[in-house]
Design an enzyme around this catalytic site. Structure first.
Site, PDB file in Angstrom:
ATOM      1  NE  ARG A   1      -1.416  -1.273   3.542  1.00 60.36           N
ATOM      2  CZ  ARG A   1      -1.563  -1.283   5.017  1.00 60.36           C
ATOM      3  NH1 ARG A   1      -2.885  -1.160   5.285  1.00 60.36           N
ATOM      4  NH2 ARG A   1      -0.514  -1.609   5.554  1.00 60.36           N
TER       5      ARG A   1
ATOM      6  CG  ASP B   1       8.027 -25.996   7.429  1.00 60.83           C
ATOM      7  OD1 ASP B   1       9.397 -25.708   7.332  1.00 60.83           O
ATOM      8  OD2 ASP B   1       7.318 -26.347   8.506  1.00 60.83           O
ATOM      9  CG  HIS B   2      12.171 -21.418   6.659  1.00 56.67           C
ATOM     10  ND1 HIS B   2      11.205 -21.116   7.765  1.00 56.67           N
ATOM     11  CD2 HIS B   2      13.373 -21.505   7.250  1.00 56.67           C
ATOM     12  CE1 HIS B   2      12.132 -21.037   8.831  1.00 56.67           C
ATOM     13  NE2 HIS B   2      13.319 -21.212   8.554  1.00 56.67           N
TER      14      HIS B   2
ATOM     15  CE  LYS C   1      16.226 -24.162   8.377  1.00 52.22           C
ATOM     16  NZ  LYS C   1      17.314 -22.959   8.409  1.00 52.22           N
TER      17      LYS C   1
ATOM     18  CG  HIS D   1       9.820 -24.866  11.188  1.00 53.20           C
ATOM     19  ND1 HIS D   1       9.407 -24.588   9.862  1.00 53.20           N
ATOM     20  CD2 HIS D   1       9.869 -23.633  11.742  1.00 53.20           C
ATOM     21  CE1 HIS D   1       9.176 -23.297   9.778  1.00 53.20           C
ATOM     22  NE2 HIS D   1       9.728 -22.759  11.058  1.00 53.20           N
TER      23      HIS D   1
HETATM   24  P1  NDP Z   1       5.418  -7.125   7.607  1.00 54.44           P
HETATM   25  O1  NDP Z   1       4.558  -6.567   8.697  1.00 54.44           O
HETATM   26  O2  NDP Z   1       7.162  -6.795   7.667  1.00 54.44           O
HETATM   27  O3  NDP Z   1       5.243  -6.824   6.090  1.00 54.44           O
HETATM   28  C1  NDP Z   1       3.834  -6.872   5.792  1.00 54.44           C
HETATM   29  C2  NDP Z   1       3.589  -6.272   4.456  1.00 54.44           C
HETATM   30  O4  NDP Z   1       2.333  -6.629   3.879  1.00 54.44           O
HETATM   31  C3  NDP Z   1       4.266  -4.955   4.039  1.00 54.44           C
HETATM   32  O5  NDP Z   1       4.848  -4.780   2.911  1.00 54.44           O
HETATM   33  C4  NDP Z   1       2.913  -4.170   3.942  1.00 54.44           C
HETATM   34  O6  NDP Z   1       2.949  -3.103   3.109  1.00 54.44           O
HETATM   35  C5  NDP Z   1       1.939  -5.183   3.270  1.00 54.44           C
HETATM   36  N1  NDP Z   1       0.532  -4.894   3.592  1.00 54.44           N
HETATM   37  C6  NDP Z   1      -0.103  -5.179   4.965  1.00 54.44           C
HETATM   38  N2  NDP Z   1      -1.379  -4.667   4.501  1.00 54.44           N
HETATM   39  C7  NDP Z   1      -1.629  -4.670   3.263  1.00 54.44           C
HETATM   40  C8  NDP Z   1      -2.848  -4.472   2.210  1.00 54.44           C
HETATM   41  N3  NDP Z   1      -3.978  -4.128   3.007  1.00 54.44           N
HETATM   42  N4  NDP Z   1      -2.700  -4.342   1.041  1.00 54.44           N
HETATM   43  C9  NDP Z   1      -1.465  -4.460   0.499  1.00 54.44           C
HETATM   44  N5  NDP Z   1      -0.202  -4.871   1.192  1.00 54.44           N
HETATM   45  C10 NDP Z   1      -0.360  -4.691   2.635  1.00 54.44           C
HETATM   46  O7  NDP Z   1       5.506  -8.933   7.851  1.00 54.44           O
HETATM   47  P2  NDP Z   1       6.565  -9.761   7.420  1.00 54.44           P
HETATM   48  O8  NDP Z   1       7.015  -9.733   5.955  1.00 54.44           O
HETATM   49  O9  NDP Z   1       7.394 -10.156   8.523  1.00 54.44           O
HETATM   50  O10 NDP Z   1       5.596 -11.347   7.141  1.00 54.44           O
HETATM   51  C11 NDP Z   1       4.752 -11.485   6.197  1.00 54.44           C
HETATM   52  C12 NDP Z   1       4.121 -12.762   6.318  1.00 54.44           C
HETATM   53  O11 NDP Z   1       5.014 -13.918   6.507  1.00 54.44           O
HETATM   54  C13 NDP Z   1       3.351 -12.886   7.804  1.00 54.44           C
HETATM   55  O12 NDP Z   1       2.335 -13.593   7.458  1.00 54.44           O
HETATM   56  C14 NDP Z   1       4.385 -13.489   8.443  1.00 54.44           C
HETATM   57  O13 NDP Z   1       3.845 -14.240   9.710  1.00 54.44           O
HETATM   58  C15 NDP Z   1       4.906 -14.478   7.542  1.00 54.44           C
HETATM   59  N6  NDP Z   1       6.476 -14.809   7.691  1.00 54.44           N
HETATM   60  C16 NDP Z   1       7.406 -13.964   7.983  1.00 54.44           C
HETATM   61  C17 NDP Z   1       8.763 -14.430   8.214  1.00 54.44           C
HETATM   62  C18 NDP Z   1       9.875 -13.273   8.427  1.00 54.44           C
HETATM   63  O14 NDP Z   1      10.943 -13.766   8.443  1.00 54.44           O
HETATM   64  N7  NDP Z   1       9.438 -11.985   8.410  1.00 54.44           N
HETATM   65  C19 NDP Z   1       9.011 -15.740   8.228  1.00 54.44           C
HETATM   66  C20 NDP Z   1       8.020 -16.930   8.070  1.00 54.44           C
HETATM   67  C21 NDP Z   1       6.774 -16.315   7.867  1.00 54.44           C
HETATM   68  P3  NDP Z   1       2.167  -1.897   3.309  1.00 54.44           P
HETATM   69  O15 NDP Z   1       2.017  -1.515   4.759  1.00 54.44           O
HETATM   70  O16 NDP Z   1       2.997  -0.607   2.706  1.00 54.44           O
HETATM   71  O17 NDP Z   1       0.985  -2.081   2.745  1.00 54.44           O
HETATM   72  C1  BG6 Z   2      10.413 -19.537  11.952  1.00 52.77           C
HETATM   73  C2  BG6 Z   2       9.744 -19.170  13.705  1.00 52.77           C
HETATM   74  O1  BG6 Z   2       9.261 -19.998  11.297  1.00 52.77           O
HETATM   75  O2  BG6 Z   2      11.498 -20.110  12.261  1.00 52.77           O
HETATM   76  C3  BG6 Z   2      10.761 -18.236  14.260  1.00 52.77           C
HETATM   77  O3  BG6 Z   2       8.654 -18.288  13.383  1.00 52.77           O
HETATM   78  C4  BG6 Z   2      12.185 -18.948  14.317  1.00 52.77           C
HETATM   79  O4  BG6 Z   2      10.415 -18.067  15.702  1.00 52.77           O
HETATM   80  C5  BG6 Z   2      12.458 -19.335  12.734  1.00 52.77           C
HETATM   81  O5  BG6 Z   2      13.120 -18.136  14.684  1.00 52.77           O
HETATM   82  C6  BG6 Z   2      13.814 -20.334  12.690  1.00 52.77           C
HETATM   83  O6  BG6 Z   2      14.183 -20.428  11.640  1.00 52.77           O
HETATM   84  P1  BG6 Z   2      15.734 -20.741  11.435  1.00 52.77           P
HETATM   85  O7  BG6 Z   2      15.833 -21.017   9.729  1.00 52.77           O
HETATM   86  O8  BG6 Z   2      16.430 -19.496  11.601  1.00 52.77           O
HETATM   87  O9  BG6 Z   2      16.230 -21.753  11.910  1.00 52.77           O
END
Ligand code: NDP
Ligand code: BG6
Length: 487
Positions: free
Chosen positions: A51, A179-180, A184, A242
């Site tokens: 957004r 599931d990342h 690995k 995991h």
């Molecule tokens: P963030 O909060 O950092 O990012 C969310 C993103 O969604 C932003 O780019 C935001 O941009 C966008 N967004 C939010 N609302 C809207 C909307 N209404 N329309 C369009 N875009 C939108 O989250 P993460 O990147 O950390 O995580 C994303 C998902 O991945 C989550 O479900 C999380 O649980 C999962 N996940 C994350 C991991 C990680 O390492 N971060 C690992 C594994 C899973 P903007 O506000 O500009 O719209």
């Molecule tokens: C994510 C969990 O799925 O895996 C985190 O939400 C965790 O809590 C992470 O830290 C661990 O991943 P990795 O690849 O660093 O072992």
């Protein structure tokens, strides 16, 4: 050395949530590496969606910054960076609204043979609107794949609802559930080790294996995501996905082929064969307390009364002919002594020793598959201590550390997302979870979680330790001990 990389066909990857942490920290660097290695063609396009009121150039600047932060300087050249950023585009779109979808359609073009992958790197509450938005915008036709990632529900009911929601718009063969851990390198190597060698598989059963330990220890705490983590805890965050996936790959029968449904059918059978954990003594929950510089879980969670576990250890059984009576001990936790993930298979002792003397210091064979750090596999074997002095026995390690053991030097271990995103483009679902697998994992996990409702708070453990004392007892009671989480 000839490149081992097989290039993928040109593709368009739409990343919803492209300004977020997952996209910036993992996806963009992963795609850069694939371009650098010659796997992603220069004609591929990565279309960021969010957004935030920015345009293509600002998003490219953001992606460039992500590369500087998350790609090693030695791997980041000006030429590659420019080539990568040329592939990057941005569309401003609120996935809950109707505007912006036309612009996305324009950005995507109309080539129906080209793979269009939609990566939902946003909170799961948006998955439904995105799926509907894609369909309504007429973007669901052709070579379309969607990618979703945990949390895939917080219990069985919500996971089923999510599967139904996605199923309304896409077929199972179009849905890639990440599931990342499955991406690995060493996790894939577990399958190679088991099914590409004759050595282990004949011994891979209750007759020769005493027990299996799976540890995913982290030294980081939950600060930064405390209030969110406090609503889930280690069981939902790590075990349901995991660790159970690691159990599946360790315990499954050989699939007829390394092919998506063959592998996933076998994993599903393992999940269905998990014994219900009815004995509360088989589950130990812990919560880290302050230690020196490290604050407590409750401080990090901003919840002084929290009963959420930052550590869990449990003993489970797999009820089938291969594994009857072989315990699988699982543990995972935050703020532990070190970062260490490994699957350790402890073989039984020899049935009778022909050697005289005291050999109580000797261990049985132990196969350790180390996911991180220092990916590799070690096998401990008993040998004769070299030199004079009679038939003295000692333990030694056969070390198959990937950094040193291969003919071809491994310059860099690819991140899991590199493999997984390329598999999405290739259309290979082998390393992705099927909907029924996710549900089976929740069905078992829900019962475990239900078992501790109303019970005592998690056991405290010192930040920087190996977890609560009771987790040690879980194994001591069975005459076994955890491998050390070495510093
Ligand atoms: P963030 O909060 O950092 O990012 C969310 C993103 O969604 C932003 O780019 C935001 O941009 C966008 N967004 C939010 N609302 C809207 C909307 N209404 N329309 C369009 N875009 C939108 O989250 P993460 O990147 O950390 O995580 C994303 C998902 O991945 C989550 O479900 C999380 O649980 C999962 N996940 C994350 C991991 C990680 O390492 N971060 C690992 C594994 C899973 P903007 O506000 O500009 O719209
Ligand atoms: C994510 C969990 O799925 O895996 C985190 O939400 C965790 O809590 C992470 O830290 C661990 O991943 P990795 O690849 O660093 O072992």
């Amino acid at each position: 050395m000839v490149s081992q990389v097989v290039p993928v066909e040109p593709f368009d990857l739409v990343v919803f949530g492209a300004t977020g942490d997952l996209a910036q920290r993992k996806l963009i660097p992963a795609l850069y590496h694939r371009l650098a290695d010659g796997q992603m063609p220069d004609t591929a396009r990565i279309i960021g969606v969010a957004r935030t009121a920015i345009g293509r150039e600002e998003f490219r600047a953001m992606a460039s910054k992500a590369l500087e932060t998350h790609v090693a300087a030695a791997d980041l050249t000006d030429d590659l960076r420019r080539r990568f950023l040329d592939c990057v585009d941005f569309v401003r779109l609120d996935v809950t609204g109707d505007e912006g979808w036309d612009a996305l359609r324009e950005a995507l073009g109309r080539d129906e043979n080209r793979v269009h992958a939609f990566y939902m790197s946003v909170a799961p509450r948006f998955f439904g609107s995105i799926a509907l938005g894609i369909r309504k915008a007429g973007l669901a036709e052709g070579n379309v794949r969607i990618v979703v990632e945990k949390p895939l529900g917080h219990d069985l009911e919500s996971a089923q609802a999510l599967n139904r929601q996605l199923g309304k718009c896409f077929s199972e063969t179009q849905i890639y559930r990440i599931d990342h851990y499955l991406g690995k390198e060493t996790v894939q190597n577990l399958m190679a080790l088991r099914f590409a060698n004759t050595l282990f598989e004949p011994l891979w059963n209750a007759q020769y294996i005493d027990h299996v330990q799976i540890t995913v220890a982290e030294n980081v705490g939950i600060a930064g995501r405390g209030p969110y983590y406090d609503t889930i805890g280690a069981m939902r965050d790590m075990v349901q996905n995991h660790l159970l996936q690691l159990v599946c790959l360790t315990a499954m029968e050989p699939p007829a082929q390394f092919e998506p449904d063959a592998v996933r059918d076998e994993k599903l059978k393992v999940l269905k064969a998990l014994e219900p954990l009815v004995d509360p003594a088989q589950v130990v929950r812990g919560q880290y307390r302050a230690n020196g510089e490290s604050g407590s879980y409750r401080q990090d969670a901003q919840n002084p009364d929290s009963h959420t576990e930052s550590f869990i250890a449990l003993k489970l059984g797999v009820s089938n002919w291969r594994w009857a009576g072989v315990p699988f001990y699982l543990r995972t936790g935050k703020r532990l002594r070190n970062r260490l993930s490994e699957i350790v298979v402890h073989f039984r002792k020899v049935p009778h020793s022909i050697f005289q003397g005291d050999h109580s210091h000797l261990h049985s064979n132990v196969l350790a598959i180390r996911l991180q750090p220092d990916e590799g596999i070690t096998l401990s074997v008993t040998i004769k201590d070299p030199g004079p002095g009679g038939m003295r026995l000692t333990d030694t390690q056969l070390d198959m550390s990937f950094s040193s053991g291969l003919k071809r030097p491994v310059h860099r271990m690819p991140d899991a997302y590199e493999r997984l995103v390329m598999d999405v483009i290739r259309g290979d679902q082998t390393l992705f979870m099927r909907g029924d697998e996710v549900e089976a994992a929740w069905r078992w996990s829900d019962r475990v979680i239900g078992g501790w409702q109303g019970q005592e708070a998690p056991h405290p453990y010192d930040a920087g330790s190996s977890g609560p004392e009771d987790a040690l007892m879980l194994m001591h009671r069975d005459g076994r001990r955890w491998r050390e989480i070495a510093t």
